[in-house]
Design a protein around this motif. Structure first.
Motif, PDB file in Angstrom:
ATOM      1  N   ALA A  75       1.055  -1.138   0.296  1.00 50.68           N
ATOM      2  CA  ALA A  75      -0.178   0.182  -0.303  1.00 50.68           C
ATOM      3  C   ALA A  75       1.063   1.006   0.089  1.00 50.68           C
ATOM      4  CB  ALA A  75      -0.749  -0.168   1.182  1.00 50.68           C
ATOM      5  N   GLU A 105       0.646   3.581  -3.133  1.00 52.24           N
ATOM      6  CA  GLU A 105       0.598   5.399  -3.125  1.00 52.24           C
ATOM      7  C   GLU A 105       1.195   6.323  -3.037  1.00 52.24           C
ATOM      8  OE1 GLU A 105      -0.384   8.333   1.053  1.00 52.24           O
ATOM      9  OE2 GLU A 105      -1.088   5.522   0.803  1.00 52.24           O
ATOM     10  N   PRO A 160      -2.859   9.465  -8.772  1.00 51.38           N
ATOM     11  CA  PRO A 160      -4.632   8.807  -8.715  1.00 51.38           C
ATOM     12  C   PRO A 160      -4.952   8.882 -10.208  1.00 51.38           C
ATOM     13  CG  PRO A 160      -4.090  11.076  -7.078  1.00 51.38           C
ATOM     14  CD  PRO A 160      -2.570  10.884  -7.948  1.00 51.38           C
ATOM     15  N   MET A 212      -6.507  -4.573  -2.972  1.00 53.54           N
ATOM     16  CA  MET A 212      -6.639  -3.487  -1.967  1.00 53.54           C
ATOM     17  C   MET A 212      -5.913  -2.142  -2.387  1.00 53.54           C
ATOM     18  SD  MET A 212      -8.240  -5.316   1.503  1.00 53.54           S
ATOM     19  CE  MET A 212      -8.557  -3.429   2.446  1.00 53.54           C
ATOM     20  N   ALA A 213      -4.413  -2.946  -2.206  1.00 51.18           N
ATOM     21  CA  ALA A 213      -3.378  -1.216  -2.186  1.00 51.18           C
ATOM     22  C   ALA A 213      -3.177  -0.331  -3.687  1.00 51.18           C
ATOM     23  CB  ALA A 213      -1.690  -2.244  -2.460  1.00 51.18           C
ATOM     24  N   GLN A 223      -6.186  -0.492  -5.842  1.00 54.98           N
ATOM     25  CA  GLN A 223      -7.623   0.101  -5.856  1.00 54.98           C
ATOM     26  C   GLN A 223      -7.569   1.296  -5.397  1.00 54.98           C
ATOM     27  OE1 GLN A 223     -10.486  -2.428  -3.909  1.00 54.98           O
ATOM     28  NE2 GLN A 223     -10.332  -4.183  -5.758  1.00 54.98           N
ATOM     29  N   LYS A 224      -6.285   1.891  -4.996  1.00 63.33           N
ATOM     30  CA  LYS A 224      -6.906   2.521  -3.499  1.00 63.33           C
ATOM     31  C   LYS A 224      -5.951   4.376  -4.470  1.00 63.33           C
ATOM     32  CE  LYS A 224      -5.694   2.207   1.274  1.00 63.33           C
ATOM     33  NZ  LYS A 224      -4.448   1.965   1.699  1.00 63.33           N
TER      34      LYS A 224
END
Length: 90
Positions: A61, A65, A70, A86-87, A89-90
């Motif tokens: 993550a 990031e 984005p 999950m990482a 999808q951020k």
């Protein structure tokens, strides 16, 4: 856990490996002492260049990031660990 860390950096494990060393989640990036012990046998590496995470999911993550803008498209292999999905999808 300390035994695994000492194996990674090729240190001889202490008979009481965690004596005086705390493992808490309050220090962002790992405690200064833990980061110092990790870098003890890594010439030229500063504790400031080490980040300790609670697992691969947190590390993934953090990398996602830092490296992805984005809305960026991310390619990931399947099957993939849930933490990797999950990482991404951020």
């Amino acid at each position: 856990m300390m035994g695994e860390l000492t194996a990674i950096v090729h240190l001889e494990p202490d008979p009481v490996p965690a004596k005086g060393l705390t493992f808490d989640c309050t220090a962002l990036g790992g405690s200064a002492e833990l980061r110092q012990r990790i870098t003890a046998t890594l010439p030229g590496v500063s504790p400031d260049n080490i980040t300790v995470t609670v697992g691969a999911g947190e590390a993934l993550a953090m990398v996602a990031e830092a490296a992805c803008l984005p809305g960026a498209h991310v390619v990931i292999e399947t099957p993939a660990p849930r933490s990797a999905l999950m990482a991404a999808q951020k």
